[in-house]
Design an enzyme around this catalytic site. Structure first.
Site, PDB file in Angstrom:
ATOM      1  N   LYS A  65       0.837  -1.188   0.000  1.00 41.14           N
ATOM      2  CA  LYS A  65       0.000   0.000   0.000  1.00 41.14           C
ATOM      3  C   LYS A  65       0.879   1.248   0.000  1.00 41.14           C
ATOM      4  CE  LYS A  65      -4.298  -1.607   0.415  1.00 41.14           C
ATOM      5  NZ  LYS A  65      -5.418  -1.233  -0.472  1.00 41.14           N
TER       6      LYS A  65
ATOM      7  N   LYS B 256     -14.197  -7.039  -6.988  1.00 42.75           N
ATOM      8  CA  LYS B 256     -14.560  -7.169  -5.575  1.00 42.75           C
ATOM      9  C   LYS B 256     -16.078  -7.297  -5.494  1.00 42.75           C
ATOM     10  CE  LYS B 256     -10.751  -4.275  -3.848  1.00 42.75           C
ATOM     11  NZ  LYS B 256     -10.421  -2.978  -3.207  1.00 42.75           N
TER      12      LYS B 256
END
Length: 322
Positions: free
Chosen positions: A152, A248
């Site tokens: 990230k 997702k």
């Protein structure tokens, strides 16, 4: 059918940081459906980035319960696709209905409809910190057998953070996730600087709706659409900007649309990643049919929240064990 929805608050074992800030807990909505003989559950994660909150998702579910309760599970799953838009509320209901249909057929989801591999390589997520902190996270994952790391990032210290991770994980496959935070940057120069670090993919560097710059240069590193791709309707926009999409279930509104999106994307030459919002093993199981031949699997939500208890998926040696 009887349908109920309730919120749940889940504290994390340790804080988790991405470009949008740190998280210390998870708010989910759990749906239970019973048909008098079978009872099943599914969950969704309301996501503020998409204008969702627990109260709004619960309200959406409550609004459609009367219409769905009068139908068979199969009819309800079909009707649901038009009753609610893509998003968390539809996801929880859709996945619960898939599970109920399997139970009514004498099986346990994802059987009898999907054949699963016994183990899947899954990304382990390195949250934002100093280069030293991120290297420490990566080192711990590699020591546990991880072979795929998802790093990230925000707009600060990008190359140094990635280099620190690569130094402690020389053999791992590394993907980066900017969470839309690289607006205004010289992306060709940044990609050139990252290329020697052998990065497999960069996820959503620019904000959705403001990613035209991705059409203007050759990507030395493949780029994956996350926030820019929710359903099949987004593929026309994505094709000229990205090489991959991240599916997702909380974006697609459940497994039903996710399966169709996956097929359409692959037919159009896009690689597929399956990802997740933060969630429990219940949410990860629902996404397993998408993961079977995905180029990248990122279903480590239970690891990030430190989930414990019964019915928890097993993560070992960088793999999700089924």
């Amino acid at each position: 059918m009887q349908i109920q929805a309730k919120p749940e608050h889940i504290p994390f074992a340790k804080p988790f940081r991405i470009a949008r800030g740190a998280r210390t807990h998870l708010e989910i909505v759990r749906v239970t459906i019973t048909d008098g003989e079978q009872a099943v559950e599914a969950e969704c994660t309301p996501y503020a980035r998409y204008g969702e909150e627990t109260a709004s998702v619960l309200a959406q579910i409550e609004r459609v319960i009367p219409a769905l309760a009068e139908l068979s599970a199969q009819q309800a799953k079909s009707e649901l696709q038009t009753l609610l838009p893509a998003g968390a509320a539809r996801n929880a209901l859709d996945c619960a209905l898939w599970s109920l249909i399997a139970r009514q057929a004498g099986s346990q989801f994802p059987s009898p409809y999907f054949q699963l591999q016994p183990a899947l390589e899954t990304a382990m997520t390195v949250s934002i910190g100093t280069p030293q902190e991120m290297a420490r996270q990566a080192r711990d994952y590699v020591a546990q057998g991880a072979t795929l790391l998802k790093v990230k990032l925000d707009a600060d210290n990008i190359v140094s953070r990635v280099a620190a991770t690569r130094d402690v994980a020389p053999d791992a496959r590394i993907i980066l996730d900017a969470n839309e935070s690289w607006a205004g940057m010289d992306l060709p120069a940044l990609f050139d600087a990252l290329a020697p670090l052998e990065i497999a993919m960069i996820e959503q560097p620019l904000p959705a709706g403001a990613d035209d710059a991705l059409q203007c240069f050759v990507h030395r590193i493949p780029v994956c659409a996350d926030e820019s791709c929710h359903t099949r309707a987004d593929l026309a926009h994505v094709r000229s900007r990205y090489e991959m999409i991240n599916i997702k279930l909380d974006k697609t509104g459940g497994l039903t649309e996710a399966l169709t999106l996956k097929e359409a994307a692959q037919q159009q030459g896009l690689a597929v990643m399956v990802g997740c919002m933060l969630g429990t093993s219940l949410a990860m199981r629902a996404a397993l049919p998408i993961a079977q031949d995905a180029a990248v699997v990122d279903l480590d939500g239970p690891v990030l929240i430190g989930e414990t208890g019964k019915d928890v998926l097993t993560y070992r040696d960088g793999q999700l064990i089924l």
